[in-house]
Write a protein that holds these residues in place. Sequence first.
Motif, PDB file in Angstrom:
ATOM      1  N   ILE A   1       0.820  -1.216   0.000  1.00 32.44           N
ATOM      2  CA  ILE A   1       0.000   0.000   0.000  1.00 32.44           C
ATOM      3  C   ILE A   1       0.859   1.274   0.000  1.00 32.44           C
ATOM      4  O   ILE A   1       0.343   2.354  -0.292  1.00 32.44           O
ATOM      5  CB  ILE A   1      -0.963   0.032   1.203  1.00 32.44           C
ATOM      6  CG1 ILE A   1      -0.214   0.112   2.525  1.00 32.44           C
ATOM      7  CG2 ILE A   1      -1.901  -1.170   1.171  1.00 32.44           C
ATOM      8  CD1 ILE A   1      -1.114   0.314   3.738  1.00 32.44           C
ATOM      9  N   GLY A   2       2.117   1.144   0.348  1.00 31.19           N
ATOM     10  CA  GLY A   2       2.993   2.305   0.398  1.00 31.19           C
ATOM     11  C   GLY A   2       3.089   2.884   1.791  1.00 31.19           C
ATOM     12  O   GLY A   2       2.123   2.852   2.566  1.00 31.19           O
TER      13      GLY A   2
ATOM     14  N   GLU B   1       3.349   5.980   2.909  1.00 28.52           N
ATOM     15  CA  GLU B   1       2.533   7.144   3.246  1.00 28.52           C
ATOM     16  C   GLU B   1       1.091   6.746   3.545  1.00 28.52           C
ATOM     17  O   GLU B   1       0.470   7.275   4.469  1.00 28.52           O
ATOM     18  CB  GLU B   1       2.571   8.174   2.122  1.00 28.52           C
ATOM     19  CG  GLU B   1       1.839   9.459   2.477  1.00 28.52           C
ATOM     20  CD  GLU B   1       2.168  10.616   1.560  1.00 28.52           C
ATOM     21  OE1 GLU B   1       1.673  11.732   1.808  1.00 28.52           O
ATOM     22  OE2 GLU B   1       2.925  10.416   0.587  1.00 28.52           O
ATOM     23  N   GLN B   2       0.551   5.785   2.786  1.00 28.86           N
ATOM     24  CA  GLN B   2      -0.818   5.340   3.063  1.00 28.86           C
ATOM     25  C   GLN B   2      -0.887   4.633   4.409  1.00 28.86           C
ATOM     26  O   GLN B   2      -1.855   4.788   5.158  1.00 28.86           O
ATOM     27  CB  GLN B   2      -1.321   4.414   1.950  1.00 28.86           C
ATOM     28  CG  GLN B   2      -2.793   4.022   2.132  1.00 28.86           C
ATOM     29  CD  GLN B   2      -3.344   3.244   0.956  1.00 28.86           C
ATOM     30  OE1 GLN B   2      -2.846   3.333  -0.160  1.00 28.86           O
ATOM     31  NE2 GLN B   2      -4.386   2.454   1.203  1.00 28.86           N
ATOM     32  N   PHE B   3       0.156   3.858   4.735  1.00 29.47           N
ATOM     33  CA  PHE B   3       0.185   3.207   6.047  1.00 29.47           C
ATOM     34  C   PHE B   3       0.250   4.263   7.152  1.00 29.47           C
ATOM     35  O   PHE B   3      -0.420   4.139   8.180  1.00 29.47           O
ATOM     36  CB  PHE B   3       1.383   2.264   6.141  1.00 29.47           C
ATOM     37  CG  PHE B   3       1.519   1.592   7.479  1.00 29.47           C
ATOM     38  CD1 PHE B   3       0.599   0.648   7.903  1.00 29.47           C
ATOM     39  CD2 PHE B   3       2.571   1.912   8.332  1.00 29.47           C
ATOM     40  CE1 PHE B   3       0.714   0.035   9.145  1.00 29.47           C
ATOM     41  CE2 PHE B   3       2.701   1.307   9.569  1.00 29.47           C
ATOM     42  CZ  PHE B   3       1.773   0.363   9.976  1.00 29.47           C
TER      43      PHE B   3
ATOM     44  N   ASP C   1      -0.922   7.347   7.053  1.00 35.22           N
ATOM     45  CA  ASP C   1      -2.223   8.008   7.170  1.00 35.22           C
ATOM     46  C   ASP C   1      -3.273   7.091   7.795  1.00 35.22           C
ATOM     47  O   ASP C   1      -4.159   7.556   8.529  1.00 35.22           O
ATOM     48  CB  ASP C   1      -2.699   8.483   5.793  1.00 35.22           C
ATOM     49  CG  ASP C   1      -1.840   9.612   5.243  1.00 35.22           C
ATOM     50  OD1 ASP C   1      -1.123  10.259   6.031  1.00 35.22           O
ATOM     51  OD2 ASP C   1      -1.886   9.840   4.024  1.00 35.22           O
ATOM     52  N   GLY C   2      -3.172   5.785   7.511  1.00 33.08           N
ATOM     53  CA  GLY C   2      -4.195   4.854   7.985  1.00 33.08           C
ATOM     54  C   GLY C   2      -3.939   4.297   9.371  1.00 33.08           C
ATOM     55  O   GLY C   2      -4.835   3.678   9.955  1.00 33.08           O
ATOM     56  N   SER C   3      -2.749   4.506   9.896  1.00 34.72           N
ATOM     57  CA  SER C   3      -2.441   3.969  11.224  1.00 34.72           C
ATOM     58  C   SER C   3      -2.119   5.090  12.205  1.00 34.72           C
ATOM     59  O   SER C   3      -2.930   5.443  13.064  1.00 34.72           O
ATOM     60  CB  SER C   3      -1.266   2.981  11.144  1.00 34.72           C
ATOM     61  OG  SER C   3      -0.103   3.609  10.616  1.00 34.72           O
TER      62      SER C   3
END
Length: 299
Positions: A166-167, A169-171, A173-175
């Motif tokens: 997922i990348g 940066e997405q991790f 933002d999501g965590s």
Amino acid sequence: MAELKTQRFALPTGVELDVTLGGDPANDAIFFLHGFPESHRTWRHQMPVLAEDYFVVAPDQRGFARSSKPAEVSDYAPENTVADLIALADALGVDRFTLVGHDWGGAIAWMAALKHPERVARLIIVNAPHPLIFQKTLFDDMAQREASQYIRAFRNPALEAHIESIGLEQFFDGSFMKHTDFAKIGDEKAVYLDQWGQPGAMTAMLNWYRASSIVVPAMDETPERPAWLNGPFPVLQMPVLVIWGTGDKALLPCQLDGLDALCVDLKVAKVDSGHFVPWENPGAVTDAISEFLKARVPA
């Protein structure tokens, strides 16, 4: 405010740590330990202020930022990170010191105070559970057990592959961003992504959870209780300050219940903040530390 500098230390524990220092080494020393998923910058608001009167020391702990990242899960067992702390104090010629820890840094601070009380003159904990209370609540308090299920996810060996898919940066933002106020991070997001993106950093940081012996039961299971929960537990004799962000969603207020029986000289300061108290409400943390240090002069 005092100027800070960063220095690399090669320790006899087999790791090299980047360490941020400030103040006069002749003054009383304060060691600051950060937690997951941060670095010495956890304390970026407190250190320059306190360096006016104290010698302040904040390592990037093993596995984080650009400090060494040993390969084995067992390298991140708490006794190894406690050994890093003691070795760093020895390298700096500091015998006794005030120890401050947040999150995983707080867990290591609790253990260091229990294992090396002759070195820790005063203990300051910021949103980090006492090991006995934490383990008990993971069995007996279902709300805390539910809030701690992320630890089981972090121990999953497939997590790194998911993060890669997922990348970073997405991790992020999501965590991480679910547990704090984005406005309070500001430009720090780039710092986090740089540190998390260092070779081996994500696995190293997660290995702190994998190396821990704390049992986190699934919501639908009741495993055997660790035998040490039923035995006597050492009581800390040094002055202890616990600063607690009352809006913490991962560590619930039950972590404060029973602390007075485990510390002979305990002060609790409740702060309007989420989990990442040192920079979510920096002034309150700095003030609480300053007042405690002035009131609790070590013997």
